[in-house]
Design a protein around this motif. Sequence first.
Motif, PDB file in Angstrom:
ATOM      1  N   UNK A 106     -51.018 -37.154 -47.955  1.00  0.00           N
ATOM      2  CA  UNK A 106     -49.834 -37.690 -47.267  1.00  0.00           C
ATOM      3  C   UNK A 106     -49.799 -37.215 -45.819  1.00  0.00           C
ATOM      4  N   UNK A 107     -50.060 -35.944 -45.614  1.00  0.00           N
ATOM      5  CA  UNK A 107     -50.024 -35.374 -44.264  1.00  0.00           C
ATOM      6  C   UNK A 107     -51.078 -36.027 -43.369  1.00  0.00           C
ATOM      7  N   UNK A 108     -52.269 -36.243 -43.913  1.00  0.00           N
ATOM      8  CA  UNK A 108     -53.328 -36.878 -43.114  1.00  0.00           C
ATOM      9  C   UNK A 108     -52.942 -38.299 -42.718  1.00  0.00           C
ATOM     10  N   UNK A 123     -55.180 -41.784 -55.558  1.00  0.00           N
ATOM     11  CA  UNK A 123     -56.462 -42.493 -55.484  1.00  0.00           C
ATOM     12  C   UNK A 123     -56.418 -43.602 -54.434  1.00  0.00           C
ATOM     13  N   UNK A 124     -55.292 -44.302 -54.362  1.00  0.00           N
ATOM     14  CA  UNK A 124     -55.160 -45.368 -53.363  1.00  0.00           C
ATOM     15  C   UNK A 124     -55.121 -44.809 -51.944  1.00  0.00           C
ATOM     16  N   UNK A 125     -54.572 -43.620 -51.773  1.00  0.00           N
ATOM     17  CA  UNK A 125     -54.576 -42.983 -50.445  1.00  0.00           C
ATOM     18  C   UNK A 125     -55.997 -42.604 -50.038  1.00  0.00           C
ATOM     19  N   UNK A 182     -50.249 -38.220 -39.994  1.00  0.00           N
ATOM     20  CA  UNK A 182     -50.687 -37.670 -38.713  1.00  0.00           C
ATOM     21  C   UNK A 182     -51.389 -38.719 -37.847  1.00  0.00           C
ATOM     22  N   UNK A 183     -51.985 -39.724 -38.468  1.00  0.00           N
ATOM     23  CA  UNK A 183     -52.665 -40.801 -37.755  1.00  0.00           C
ATOM     24  C   UNK A 183     -53.652 -40.272 -36.712  1.00  0.00           C
ATOM     25  N   UNK A 184     -54.393 -39.288 -37.076  1.00  0.00           N
ATOM     26  CA  UNK A 184     -55.463 -38.795 -36.201  1.00  0.00           C
ATOM     27  C   UNK A 184     -56.711 -38.666 -37.055  1.00  0.00           C
ATOM     28  N   UNK A 185     -57.731 -38.084 -36.520  1.00  0.00           N
ATOM     29  CA  UNK A 185     -58.989 -37.962 -37.252  1.00  0.00           C
ATOM     30  C   UNK A 185     -58.756 -37.256 -38.591  1.00  0.00           C
ATOM     31  N   UNK A 186     -59.327 -37.833 -39.626  1.00  0.00           N
ATOM     32  CA  UNK A 186     -59.164 -37.287 -40.965  1.00  0.00           C
ATOM     33  C   UNK A 186     -60.228 -36.238 -41.236  1.00  0.00           C
ATOM     34  N   UNK A 187     -59.885 -35.265 -42.043  1.00  0.00           N
ATOM     35  CA  UNK A 187     -60.848 -34.273 -42.507  1.00  0.00           C
ATOM     36  C   UNK A 187     -61.579 -34.904 -43.698  1.00  0.00           C
TER      37      UNK A 187
END
Length: 136
Positions: A10-12, A47-49, A15-20
């Motif tokens: 959810x946090x990623x 899973x959908x995220x 944040x709408x920035x580069x994902x880890x």
Amino acid sequence: MISAALIALDAMLRAERAFDLSLVEQIDELLRALPDDQASVELIEGLLKVDQILHQQALFKRAAPPGLKALRWARQLGDRQLMAKSLTYRGCLTLDAHDLSAAFEAFIEALQIGKEVGDAKRVAGCYLNLGVLMNR
């Protein structure tokens, strides 16, 4: 541990920035390793995220397995709304991966479910996606 993983997803997305991607892959492995008898709405959404994040990174082949498991679990639970959502995700992924027949099938099934459950937004979205597909 699973709750923390879902919170991280959810946090990623917020944040709408580069994902880890390393963390996303770890969460994907954790969720996909769960047995089918642990299926739940919360885990399907997780899973959908994962599918969404990998899709946004154009990692289509890596995005497919979590999305397919989400769809299988939604069918298992008989949750028509989640089935339609999973099918819509599947349609968008396969459309972007240029598998137009798979995208068409997914959008059509999601459209049928949307009509059956009276979900006007889902129906409209499916028609929009089918229009995009027909222009490819």
